[in-house]
Design a protein around this motif. Structure first.
Motif, PDB file in Angstrom:
ATOM      1  N   GLY A 155      20.282  63.548 -30.176  1.00  0.00           N
ATOM      2  CA  GLY A 155      20.818  63.167 -28.914  1.00  0.00           C
ATOM      3  C   GLY A 155      19.804  62.260 -28.103  1.00  0.00           C
ATOM      4  O   GLY A 155      18.730  62.048 -28.684  1.00  0.00           O
ATOM      5  N   ALA A 159      18.184  65.713 -24.363  1.00  0.00           N
ATOM      6  CA  ALA A 159      19.440  66.519 -24.826  1.00  0.00           C
ATOM      7  C   ALA A 159      19.223  68.012 -25.101  1.00  0.00           C
ATOM      8  O   ALA A 159      20.242  68.739 -25.125  1.00  0.00           O
ATOM      9  CB  ALA A 159      20.038  65.726 -25.758  1.00  0.00           C
ATOM     10  N   GLU A 250      25.603  66.156 -26.245  1.00  0.00           N
ATOM     11  CA  GLU A 250      26.163  65.539 -25.050  1.00  0.00           C
ATOM     12  C   GLU A 250      26.204  66.515 -23.965  1.00  0.00           C
ATOM     13  O   GLU A 250      26.515  67.796 -24.042  1.00  0.00           O
ATOM     14  CB  GLU A 250      27.427  64.886 -25.244  1.00  0.00           C
ATOM     15  CG  GLU A 250      27.482  63.759 -26.464  1.00  0.00           C
ATOM     16  CD  GLU A 250      29.012  63.515 -26.900  1.00  0.00           C
ATOM     17  OE1 GLU A 250      29.860  64.011 -26.299  1.00  0.00           O
ATOM     18  OE2 GLU A 250      29.185  62.377 -27.434  1.00  0.00           O
ATOM     19  N   ARG A 251      26.159  65.894 -22.618  1.00  0.00           N
ATOM     20  CA  ARG A 251      26.209  66.854 -21.587  1.00  0.00           C
ATOM     21  C   ARG A 251      27.455  66.992 -21.103  1.00  0.00           C
ATOM     22  O   ARG A 251      28.420  65.977 -20.941  1.00  0.00           O
ATOM     23  CB  ARG A 251      25.342  65.929 -20.433  1.00  0.00           C
ATOM     24  CG  ARG A 251      25.550  66.962 -18.991  1.00  0.00           C
ATOM     25  CD  ARG A 251      24.954  66.073 -17.960  1.00  0.00           C
ATOM     26  NE  ARG A 251      23.586  65.762 -18.123  1.00  0.00           N
ATOM     27  CZ  ARG A 251      22.431  66.476 -17.396  1.00  0.00           C
ATOM     28  NH1 ARG A 251      22.876  67.554 -16.911  1.00  0.00           N
ATOM     29  NH2 ARG A 251      21.247  66.172 -17.428  1.00  0.00           N
ATOM     30  N   ARG A 306      30.632  65.767 -32.319  1.00  0.00           N
ATOM     31  CA  ARG A 306      30.047  65.839 -30.916  1.00  0.00           C
ATOM     32  C   ARG A 306      30.082  67.358 -30.148  1.00  0.00           C
ATOM     33  O   ARG A 306      30.868  67.885 -30.618  1.00  0.00           O
ATOM     34  CB  ARG A 306      31.066  65.004 -29.994  1.00  0.00           C
ATOM     35  CG  ARG A 306      31.003  63.450 -30.339  1.00  0.00           C
ATOM     36  CD  ARG A 306      32.016  62.735 -29.636  1.00  0.00           C
ATOM     37  NE  ARG A 306      32.009  61.317 -29.852  1.00  0.00           N
ATOM     38  CZ  ARG A 306      31.354  60.552 -29.279  1.00  0.00           C
ATOM     39  NH1 ARG A 306      30.100  60.667 -28.495  1.00  0.00           N
ATOM     40  NH2 ARG A 306      31.571  59.164 -29.574  1.00  0.00           N
ATOM     41  N   ALA A 308      29.595  68.883 -26.845  1.00  0.00           N
ATOM     42  CA  ALA A 308      29.170  68.857 -25.152  1.00  0.00           C
ATOM     43  C   ALA A 308      29.230  70.494 -24.740  1.00  0.00           C
ATOM     44  O   ALA A 308      29.826  71.025 -25.107  1.00  0.00           O
ATOM     45  CB  ALA A 308      30.473  68.218 -24.625  1.00  0.00           C
ATOM     46  N   TRP A 311      24.211  71.697 -19.663  1.00  0.00           N
ATOM     47  CA  TRP A 311      22.884  71.522 -19.886  1.00  0.00           C
ATOM     48  C   TRP A 311      21.891  72.494 -19.037  1.00  0.00           C
ATOM     49  O   TRP A 311      22.684  73.089 -18.150  1.00  0.00           O
ATOM     50  CB  TRP A 311      22.225  70.071 -19.626  1.00  0.00           C
ATOM     51  CG  TRP A 311      22.608  69.274 -20.690  1.00  0.00           C
ATOM     52  CD1 TRP A 311      23.672  69.420 -21.592  1.00  0.00           C
ATOM     53  CD2 TRP A 311      21.897  67.892 -21.029  1.00  0.00           C
ATOM     54  NE1 TRP A 311      23.670  68.250 -22.583  1.00  0.00           N
ATOM     55  CE2 TRP A 311      22.630  67.305 -22.025  1.00  0.00           C
ATOM     56  CE3 TRP A 311      21.088  67.151 -20.125  1.00  0.00           C
ATOM     57  CZ2 TRP A 311      22.384  65.921 -22.293  1.00  0.00           C
ATOM     58  CZ3 TRP A 311      20.728  65.787 -20.608  1.00  0.00           C
ATOM     59  CH2 TRP A 311      21.210  65.318 -21.744  1.00  0.00           C
TER      60      TRP A 311
END
Length: 330
Positions: A155, A159, A250-251, A306, A308, A311
């Motif tokens: 990422g 990330a 991913e955030r 992916r 998500a 974070w």
């Protein structure tokens, strides 16, 4: 001039050749003979035809038949030259040889520490060499699930790929395969993951949260609160197994639920291309369409996702639930 001054003067003005000293190592699927010690690598017995030779020598200011890419990088058809200010100069030749020049120009300048010199040697220089041999270096953190399957995380910067891998290793005992870079050889029938140096890069707050001992930690050259630490199993033979799962981090929105979504086709290929380590180097030594074709073949052998999540370190166990469930089935 005393002994310390003499040694410093040697470091400033010599290329530090040690032609009678040879050290043998294994890393990234290479066998290496080096004229300088490389303690981050796994030592092996002497071999007659190592894949790579690393020598200390003179690197000319201008690369013959090369072109200036930027102020620190020159490229030619089969060579690459990197000038890292205050550290060293490196020339990577034909996928077989790396020359390191530690001379400094200013009479009063201090020579860089050997550990700093090795950072660029074991990262950028070996990454270039992998491309020169037609291999694919991936910018990932990889761990091995209890099923034996390898999971890799990548990422954008920040990330959390290293943090996530360190959490899985320290909290659940998943063996740490690599952090930062590993190599895939397209000629392998299955995508075996060839690990690089057993070093892990973590933020100080992550090390404190995971209660990782900071003794011997080396501060990252570009970030004040990030450190390099040696993996506990640094000198054990690396686990060589096929890469099966690649996760792009991913955030997620604050308060959102974590989601793991598998991707296919062109989207998977694009995400794999984004995972390549210093892809600009690869385009210098391989045609772009060749790199795309290699990634298409590799993507067809992997599960690419992916992932998500919000974070941060809090609620890590809950946020990793989709991956942990999938790992039980793989």
């Amino acid at each position: 001039m005393n002994g310390v001054e003499e040694r410093e003067n040697e470091l400033r003005h010599s290329s530090q050749q040690h032609p009678h000293e040879q050290y043998y190592y294994s890393t990234y699927g290479f066998t290496v003979v080096s004229h300088i010690p490389l303690p981050e690598l796994i030592p092996i017995g002497a071999c007659e035809q190592p894949d790579i030779e690393i020598v200390a020598g003179n690197v000319d200011q201008t690369l013959l038949n090369g072109r200036q890419v930027n102020r620190w990088l020159q490229m030619s058809e089969d060579q690459c030259q990197m000038w890292i200010e205050g550290i060293a100069n490196y020339r990577v030749e034909n996928g077989k040889r790396i020359v390191i020049d530690r001379r400094v120009k200013e009479p009063r300048a201090s020579a860089a520490s050997p550990s700093d010199v090795r950072v660029y040697l074991l990262g950028s220089a070996l990454g270039v060499l992998a491309y020169q041999r037609g291999w694919l270096p991936l910018h990932i953190n990889a761990v091995q699930a209890p099923s034996g399957a390898l999971w890799a995380f990548t990422g954008p910067s920040g990330a959390g790929k290293s943090t996530l891998g360190a959490w899985l290793h320290t909290r659940l005992g998943w063996p740490q395969i690599t952090d930062d870079v590993a190599v895939i050889k397209p000629e392998d029938q299955v995508p075996l993951l060839h690990a690089g140096p057993r070093k892990i890069k973590l933020w100080k707050e992550t090390m404190e949260a995971l209660q990782i001992d900071m003794e011997g930690a080396q501060r990252d050259l570009s970030r004040v609160d990030k450190f390099h630490i040696t993996a506990p199993n640094n000198h054990e033979a690396p686990i060589l197994a096929p890469l099966k799962h690649l996760v792009i981090l991913e955030r997620g929105a604050t308060g959102s639920q974590p989601s793991l979504t598998e991707v296919f086709g062109d989207e998977a290929v694009v995400m794999l291309l984004d995972t390549l380590y210093r892809a600009e180097f690869g385009r210098e030594f391989m045609a772009p369409e060749t790199i795309v074709q290699m990634c298409e073949r590799l993507a067809a052998k992997l599960h690419i996702y992916r992932f998500a999540r919000p974070w941060g370190f809090d609620e890590m166990a809950e946020n990793l639930t989709p991956i942990l469930k999938k790992a039980k089935l793989s």
